[in-house]
Design a protein around this motif. Sequence first.
Motif, PDB file in Angstrom:
ATOM      1  N   GLY A 194      38.224  43.111  84.439  1.00 27.59           N
ATOM      2  CA  GLY A 194      39.602  43.259  83.962  1.00 27.59           C
ATOM      3  C   GLY A 194      40.438  44.086  84.929  1.00 27.59           C
ATOM      4  O   GLY A 194      41.588  43.749  85.225  1.00 27.59           O
ATOM      5  N   ARG A 195      39.840  45.155  85.475  1.00 25.35           N
ATOM      6  CA  ARG A 195      40.565  45.982  86.444  1.00 25.35           C
ATOM      7  C   ARG A 195      40.875  45.199  87.707  1.00 25.35           C
ATOM      8  O   ARG A 195      41.963  45.307  88.281  1.00 25.35           O
ATOM      9  N   LEU A 196      39.920  44.375  88.142  1.00 24.48           N
ATOM     10  CA  LEU A 196      40.146  43.563  89.343  1.00 24.48           C
ATOM     11  C   LEU A 196      41.253  42.559  89.116  1.00 24.48           C
ATOM     12  O   LEU A 196      42.113  42.342  89.966  1.00 24.48           O
ATOM     13  N   LYS A 197      41.225  41.939  87.933  1.00 26.89           N
ATOM     14  CA  LYS A 197      42.232  40.940  87.596  1.00 26.89           C
ATOM     15  C   LYS A 197      43.625  41.584  87.608  1.00 26.89           C
ATOM     16  O   LYS A 197      44.575  41.019  88.143  1.00 26.89           O
ATOM     17  N   ASP A 198      43.714  42.809  87.065  1.00 21.27           N
ATOM     18  CA  ASP A 198      44.999  43.511  87.058  1.00 21.27           C
ATOM     19  C   ASP A 198      45.471  43.820  88.481  1.00 21.27           C
ATOM     20  O   ASP A 198      46.664  43.898  88.746  1.00 21.27           O
ATOM     21  N   ASP A 199      44.491  43.999  89.403  1.00 21.89           N
ATOM     22  CA  ASP A 199      44.863  44.267  90.791  1.00 21.89           C
ATOM     23  C   ASP A 199      45.222  42.995  91.553  1.00 21.89           C
ATOM     24  O   ASP A 199      45.474  43.039  92.756  1.00 21.89           O
ATOM     25  N   GLY A 200      45.175  41.855  90.867  1.00 17.49           N
ATOM     26  CA  GLY A 200      45.628  40.611  91.498  1.00 17.49           C
ATOM     27  C   GLY A 200      44.536  39.782  92.136  1.00 17.49           C
ATOM     28  O   GLY A 200      44.825  38.838  92.868  1.00 17.49           O
ATOM     29  N   ALA A 201      43.246  40.108  91.896  1.00 16.60           N
ATOM     30  CA  ALA A 201      42.165  39.326  92.499  1.00 16.60           C
ATOM     31  C   ALA A 201      42.071  37.952  91.841  1.00 16.60           C
ATOM     32  O   ALA A 201      42.433  37.777  90.675  1.00 16.60           O
ATOM     33  N   THR A 202      41.594  36.981  92.606  1.00 17.48           N
ATOM     34  CA  THR A 202      41.300  35.654  92.093  1.00 17.48           C
ATOM     35  C   THR A 202      39.811  35.621  91.757  1.00 17.48           C
ATOM     36  O   THR A 202      39.000  36.015  92.586  1.00 17.48           O
ATOM     37  N   ILE A 203      39.471  35.196  90.555  1.00 21.99           N
ATOM     38  CA  ILE A 203      38.077  35.276  90.119  1.00 21.99           C
ATOM     39  C   ILE A 203      37.598  33.929  89.601  1.00 21.99           C
ATOM     40  O   ILE A 203      38.273  33.279  88.797  1.00 21.99           O
ATOM     41  N   VAL A 204      36.435  33.489  90.097  1.00 21.35           N
ATOM     42  CA  VAL A 204      35.778  32.287  89.594  1.00 21.35           C
ATOM     43  C   VAL A 204      34.405  32.718  89.101  1.00 21.35           C
ATOM     44  O   VAL A 204      33.661  33.356  89.841  1.00 21.35           O
ATOM     45  N   LEU A 205      34.096  32.388  87.854  1.00 23.91           N
ATOM     46  CA  LEU A 205      32.902  32.936  87.237  1.00 23.91           C
ATOM     47  C   LEU A 205      32.140  31.812  86.537  1.00 23.91           C
ATOM     48  O   LEU A 205      32.731  31.018  85.807  1.00 23.91           O
ATOM     49  N   VAL A 206      30.837  31.733  86.803  1.00 21.54           N
ATOM     50  CA  VAL A 206      29.988  30.779  86.102  1.00 21.54           C
ATOM     51  C   VAL A 206      29.411  31.478  84.885  1.00 21.54           C
ATOM     52  O   VAL A 206      28.917  32.594  85.000  1.00 21.54           O
ATOM     53  N   ALA A 207      29.517  30.867  83.736  1.00 24.05           N
ATOM     54  CA  ALA A 207      28.965  31.504  82.544  1.00 24.05           C
ATOM     55  C   ALA A 207      28.494  30.445  81.573  1.00 24.05           C
ATOM     56  O   ALA A 207      29.054  29.356  81.473  1.00 24.05           O
ATOM     57  N   HIS A 208      27.413  30.779  80.881  1.00 24.57           N
ATOM     58  CA  HIS A 208      26.920  29.902  79.824  1.00 24.57           C
ATOM     59  C   HIS A 208      27.675  30.225  78.546  1.00 24.57           C
ATOM     60  O   HIS A 208      28.122  29.350  77.826  1.00 24.57           O
ATOM     61  N   GLU A 209      27.832  31.515  78.272  1.00 25.95           N
ATOM     62  CA  GLU A 209      28.602  31.993  77.124  1.00 25.95           C
ATOM     63  C   GLU A 209      29.519  33.083  77.640  1.00 25.95           C
ATOM     64  O   GLU A 209      29.132  33.877  78.484  1.00 25.95           O
ATOM     65  N   LEU A 210      30.741  33.153  77.133  1.00 26.78           N
ATOM     66  CA  LEU A 210      31.705  34.107  77.679  1.00 26.78           C
ATOM     67  C   LEU A 210      31.562  35.491  77.068  1.00 26.78           C
ATOM     68  O   LEU A 210      31.672  36.493  77.761  1.00 26.78           O
ATOM     69  N   GLY A 211      31.314  35.570  75.757  1.00 29.10           N
ATOM     70  CA  GLY A 211      31.168  36.870  75.108  1.00 29.10           C
ATOM     71  C   GLY A 211      32.391  37.745  75.347  1.00 29.10           C
ATOM     72  O   GLY A 211      33.526  37.287  75.195  1.00 29.10           O
ATOM     73  N   PRO A 212      32.190  39.014  75.757  1.00 36.21           N
ATOM     74  CA  PRO A 212      33.314  39.947  75.927  1.00 36.21           C
ATOM     75  C   PRO A 212      34.267  39.555  77.047  1.00 36.21           C
ATOM     76  O   PRO A 212      35.336  40.143  77.166  1.00 36.21           O
ATOM     77  N   LEU A 213      33.881  38.577  77.893  1.00 33.96           N
ATOM     78  CA  LEU A 213      34.766  38.168  78.983  1.00 33.96           C
ATOM     79  C   LEU A 213      35.891  37.255  78.495  1.00 33.96           C
ATOM     80  O   LEU A 213      36.885  37.060  79.196  1.00 33.96           O
ATOM     81  N   ALA A 214      35.722  36.674  77.305  1.00 28.77           N
ATOM     82  CA  ALA A 214      36.628  35.629  76.835  1.00 28.77           C
ATOM     83  C   ALA A 214      38.118  35.984  76.950  1.00 28.77           C
ATOM     84  O   ALA A 214      38.904  35.153  77.399  1.00 28.77           O
TER      85      ALA A 214
END
Lengths: 271, 339
Positions: A194-214
């Motif tokens: 979340g902190r990285l996203k706020d700093d403007g990073a582009t993020i690609v994430l592989v996940a089976h279940e998102l959980g708290p990332l949703a």
Amino acid sequence: MTRSGTRSTVPADVPVQLAHGDVALSGRPVLRGVDLTVNRGEFVALMGANGSGKSTLVRTLVGLNPLSAGRLELFGRGLGSFHDWSRVGYVPQRSTATGGVPASVWEVVASGRLTHRKLLRPLRSADRAAIRAALEVVGMAAYAHRGVAQLSGGQHQRVLIARALAGRPELLLLDEPTAGVDLPNQQALAAALGRLKDDGATIVLVAHELGPLAPLIDRAVVMRDGRKAYDGPPLSDADVHAQGFDAGHVHCDDAQAPVPNPAVPTPLKEL
Amino acid sequence: MSLLELFSVPFMQRALIAAFLVGIAAPAVGTYIVQRRLALMGDGIGHVAVTGVAIGLWTQTSPTWTAVVVAIAGAVVIEVVRERGHAEGDVALAMLFYGGLAGGVFVTGLAGTGASRLQEFLFGSILTISVDDLLVTMALSVVLILICVGLSPQLFAVSQDPDYAKVAGLPVRFYSILVAVLAALSVVIAMRTVGLLLVSALMVVPVAIVQQLTRSFRMTLLGAMGAGLVASVGGLVLAAALSRTGANVQPGPSIVLVALAGFFLVWPIGAWLRRRRALVAPFPETSPEENPVDEAHPHHHGEKCGHVAVEHGDHVDYIHDGHRHAAHVGAEGEHYDEH
């Protein structure tokens, strides 16, 4: 803003552009005709069942799997002529990242600075500051001098993320960072991303279940059988598994086989 | 001749210099070999190098240089087979080892040289090392040590996590082949010291000794170089001391046995450290329930109470008779909770 000198089909500030990507592993076609564009600042989740090709796709995006057809551009440059790897951070699946000799948390994270270091030079103070900052972001600063072998799975995962962050990447790709990680560690991981996203990073994430990332996800891409099955606003975990993305499709020669009826839960699914 | 007088003899001085440098260089390369989980690679290269030595004896050229060429070729083949990751890769490697050893003995027979000449290389003959061989050994040892220490950030990253290193833009294949070539060179310089059949021990055992005690790669690398130095020089001195009693002990086996003795001396300390670390590993950070300890507590837990202190979130638990006690200040004063 366009950079002169980059003869390219996409503007230089599009981090990932994959067009008609085919990937074969040991001769077996795994990804077929995948188109994927990730724009600056987006947080994209690659989802799908085991064997759907989501990990293969993320490994392809960082150049670990060669394309058998199609074209991949990172920051507006074709993969062959892209050398700016300090802009890319990669977090592999945890199982791949162990050696036969002890290594401290600090040393593993320090290898994330190699994209910025020259040969035969010691760590500069800027490198040390970046390593410390990366450990702070994932909440592992107190563990810098522990051996990585002593960490729990979730802590080890956070160290691998810190290693990628130490290079200060603009684009971060993570392969199953939540697999086998307990809930408190998933929450720590979500806070760091979340902190990285706020700093403007582009993020690609592989996940089976998102959980708290949703709550962080801007866009979901669901893979099925090596093709892109869905690309759009985030789905709940239940949607991904319910909308038939998981189920196999029926071939002509399988026509005799019973077609699964999603309305009637099978006993196995209930388990 | 006293032991001190023995050290003033030129062949013994040459042997000491060789043992000193090889004792540092071989474990330095060995650290990367062990990190890549290729502990037996040195044995493989050693077997292949036998053919190189035999070719040198046959063609009347320097066995050292023919061994360098054949060992490097063998090491690169081993690395390529490993990188391809074929399921039958280990069988291919095994056949390479047998071929190397059998070929060496066969070619020695062709050359008509006695088996005793080959034996010098199989089990080491550090006392017969010539000035020319010593100079080659010194130069190669220094090069190996400089590369292993100077390129340690890159070699560490490539050996720890090749996928990550590739995405970081490092030439992973170049560094992997570099490690294989370093291994081949250390086999050749160590063959005069401990012999081709025992060379891998000098690369691997010092690493095995120190990694029981260390937590970082850097300390393992430097520690292994120190342990190798002690074992190498210590083994040579032991063999020399025993030879004064009339025994005919070769330095090669005694170096390896000194290294192994070091391993078994350190093992109890390593076992105690591992147990200690497992005990003080922090408990997961969950909000604990409050379970006041019923019986009156005989003392205050603290740094000097003798109970193991374990981090638990924002406070410390003390292991007391198999229970986890945490200090808690309530309305009626301080008491201990069961966590």
